[in-house]
Design a protein around this motif. Structure first.
Motif, PDB file in Angstrom:
ATOM      1  N   LYS A   1       2.130 -10.634  -5.983  1.00 15.99           N
ATOM      2  CA  LYS A   1       1.990  -9.316  -5.358  1.00 15.99           C
ATOM      3  C   LYS A   1       0.663  -8.684  -5.737  1.00 15.99           C
ATOM      4  O   LYS A   1       0.117  -8.958  -6.801  1.00 15.99           O
ATOM      5  CB  LYS A   1       3.110  -8.379  -5.806  1.00 15.99           C
ATOM      6  N   VAL A   2       0.192  -7.807  -4.869  1.00 17.27           N
ATOM      7  CA  VAL A   2      -0.954  -6.961  -5.172  1.00 17.27           C
ATOM      8  C   VAL A   2      -0.645  -5.578  -4.595  1.00 17.27           C
ATOM      9  O   VAL A   2      -0.143  -5.461  -3.484  1.00 17.27           O
ATOM     10  CB  VAL A   2      -2.279  -7.550  -4.621  1.00 17.27           C
TER      11      VAL A   2
ATOM     12  N   ASP B   1       0.139   8.380   5.578  1.00 17.73           N
ATOM     13  CA  ASP B   1       1.446   8.853   5.122  1.00 17.73           C
ATOM     14  C   ASP B   1       2.557   7.823   5.375  1.00 17.73           C
ATOM     15  O   ASP B   1       3.732   8.138   5.330  1.00 17.73           O
ATOM     16  CB  ASP B   1       1.798  10.200   5.769  1.00 17.73           C
ATOM     17  N   GLU B   2       2.171   6.553   5.616  1.00 18.57           N
ATOM     18  CA  GLU B   2       3.149   5.484   5.813  1.00 18.57           C
ATOM     19  C   GLU B   2       2.871   4.344   4.831  1.00 18.57           C
ATOM     20  O   GLU B   2       1.719   3.945   4.639  1.00 18.57           O
ATOM     21  CB  GLU B   2       3.067   4.928   7.238  1.00 18.57           C
ATOM     22  N   ASN B   3       3.946   3.837   4.218  1.00 16.30           N
ATOM     23  CA  ASN B   3       3.807   2.682   3.340  1.00 16.30           C
ATOM     24  C   ASN B   3       3.461   1.439   4.152  1.00 16.30           C
ATOM     25  O   ASN B   3       3.836   1.320   5.316  1.00 16.30           O
ATOM     26  CB  ASN B   3       5.098   2.415   2.560  1.00 16.30           C
ATOM     27  N   PHE B   4       2.758   0.532   3.519  1.00 14.53           N
ATOM     28  CA  PHE B   4       2.408  -0.749   4.136  1.00 14.53           C
ATOM     29  C   PHE B   4       2.898  -1.850   3.208  1.00 14.53           C
ATOM     30  O   PHE B   4       2.651  -1.826   2.006  1.00 14.53           O
ATOM     31  CB  PHE B   4       0.888  -0.850   4.311  1.00 14.53           C
ATOM     32  N   LYS B   5       3.621  -2.809   3.788  1.00 12.97           N
ATOM     33  CA  LYS B   5       4.099  -3.952   3.012  1.00 12.97           C
ATOM     34  C   LYS B   5       4.106  -5.162   3.943  1.00 12.97           C
ATOM     35  O   LYS B   5       4.754  -5.139   4.991  1.00 12.97           O
ATOM     36  CB  LYS B   5       5.493  -3.691   2.462  1.00 12.97           C
ATOM     37  N   MET B   6       3.364  -6.211   3.552  1.00 13.64           N
ATOM     38  CA  MET B   6       3.304  -7.399   4.379  1.00 13.64           C
ATOM     39  C   MET B   6       3.004  -8.609   3.500  1.00 13.64           C
ATOM     40  O   MET B   6       2.311  -8.493   2.500  1.00 13.64           O
ATOM     41  CB  MET B   6       2.216  -7.240   5.452  1.00 13.64           C
TER      42      MET B   6
ATOM     43  N   LEU C   1       0.865  -1.173   0.000  1.00 10.94           N
ATOM     44  CA  LEU C   1       0.000   0.000   0.000  1.00 10.94           C
ATOM     45  C   LEU C   1       0.902   1.223   0.000  1.00 10.94           C
ATOM     46  O   LEU C   1       1.675   1.443   0.931  1.00 10.94           O
ATOM     47  CB  LEU C   1      -0.909  -0.012   1.230  1.00 10.94           C
ATOM     48  N   GLU C   2       0.828   1.989  -1.089  1.00 14.70           N
ATOM     49  CA  GLU C   2       1.685   3.172  -1.238  1.00 14.70           C
ATOM     50  C   GLU C   2       1.095   4.352  -0.465  1.00 14.70           C
ATOM     51  O   GLU C   2      -0.073   4.707  -0.628  1.00 14.70           O
ATOM     52  CB  GLU C   2       1.807   3.531  -2.720  1.00 14.70           C
ATOM     53  N   ALA C   3       1.933   4.970   0.364  1.00 11.38           N
ATOM     54  CA  ALA C   3       1.507   6.110   1.181  1.00 11.38           C
ATOM     55  C   ALA C   3       1.305   7.353   0.320  1.00 11.38           C
ATOM     56  O   ALA C   3       1.828   7.455  -0.794  1.00 11.38           O
ATOM     57  CB  ALA C   3       2.553   6.398   2.254  1.00 11.38           C
ATOM     58  N   LEU C   4       0.563   8.299   0.855  1.00 10.61           N
ATOM     59  CA  LEU C   4       0.445   9.605   0.195  1.00 10.61           C
ATOM     60  C   LEU C   4       1.791  10.310   0.293  1.00 10.61           C
ATOM     61  O   LEU C   4       2.489  10.184   1.306  1.00 10.61           O
ATOM     62  CB  LEU C   4      -0.651  10.438   0.860  1.00 10.61           C
ATOM     63  N   PRO C   5       2.173  11.088  -0.710  1.00  5.49           N
ATOM     64  CA  PRO C   5       3.514  11.689  -0.723  1.00  5.49           C
ATOM     65  C   PRO C   5       3.645  12.949   0.145  1.00  5.49           C
ATOM     66  O   PRO C   5       4.616  13.681  -0.003  1.00  5.49           O
ATOM     67  CB  PRO C   5       3.718  12.028  -2.207  1.00  5.49           C
ATOM     68  N   PHE C   6       2.708  13.202   1.005  1.00  6.50           N
ATOM     69  CA  PHE C   6       2.784  14.373   1.885  1.00  6.50           C
ATOM     70  C   PHE C   6       2.273  13.983   3.265  1.00  6.50           C
ATOM     71  O   PHE C   6       1.627  12.958   3.450  1.00  6.50           O
ATOM     72  CB  PHE C   6       1.970  15.548   1.305  1.00  6.50           C
TER      73      PHE C   6
END
Length: 142
Positions: A126-127, A93-98, A62-67
């Protein structure tokens, strides 16, 4: 008269038990297996595309917002059958990877985050998701 009523009540029971005994004595054929022309079990093989695994590792990103934003909501992930396999707090504002171990038949993952609902297809194990939601242009004046 009472003896006649007793015979009428007993008659259906006698018929039931008689029919049960007669029908249970009928020979029924045994189940037959697939005829493999009497091949040895060692000669049997699975097709080349057959996977013995019943589950696989899937990475969810899950890509975080860039601000910087002060928004923190519950992130919930579900498979295409509607079974939830993750739920936890996530800041925008934080990336999620699991990585998760999911059944092989699962091809899509659904992400719930506040009012955001997105479904992504699993590709290459991946998704990927982001927080950006497409909105219509109905509220924009020309």
């Amino acid at each position: 008269m009472g003896n006649y009523k007793l015979k009428l009540n007993v008659l259906p029971l006698v018929l039931f038990f008689t029919l049960s005994l007669v029908s249970s004595c009928v020979d029924e054929p045994l189940e037959g297996g697939v005829n493999n022309n009497d091949r040895d079990i060692k000669e049997l093989t699975a097709s080349s595309g057959f996977e013995w695994k019943t589950s696989r590792r899937v990475e969810v990103n899950l890509e975080a917002l860039p601000f910087d934003v002060e928004i923190n909501r519950r992130l919930t992930l579900a498979d295409e059958d509607g079974s939830f396999f993750y739920s936890g707090s996530q800041a925008m504002d934080e990336n999620f990877k699991m990585e998760f171990e999911l059944p092989v038949h699962v091809k899509k993952v659904t992400m719930f985050y506040g009012d955001i609902l997105k479904t992504g297809e699993i590709s290459g194990g991946k998704v990927n998701f982001d927080f950006i939601v497409a909105r219509g242009t109905e509220d924009i004046e020309d």
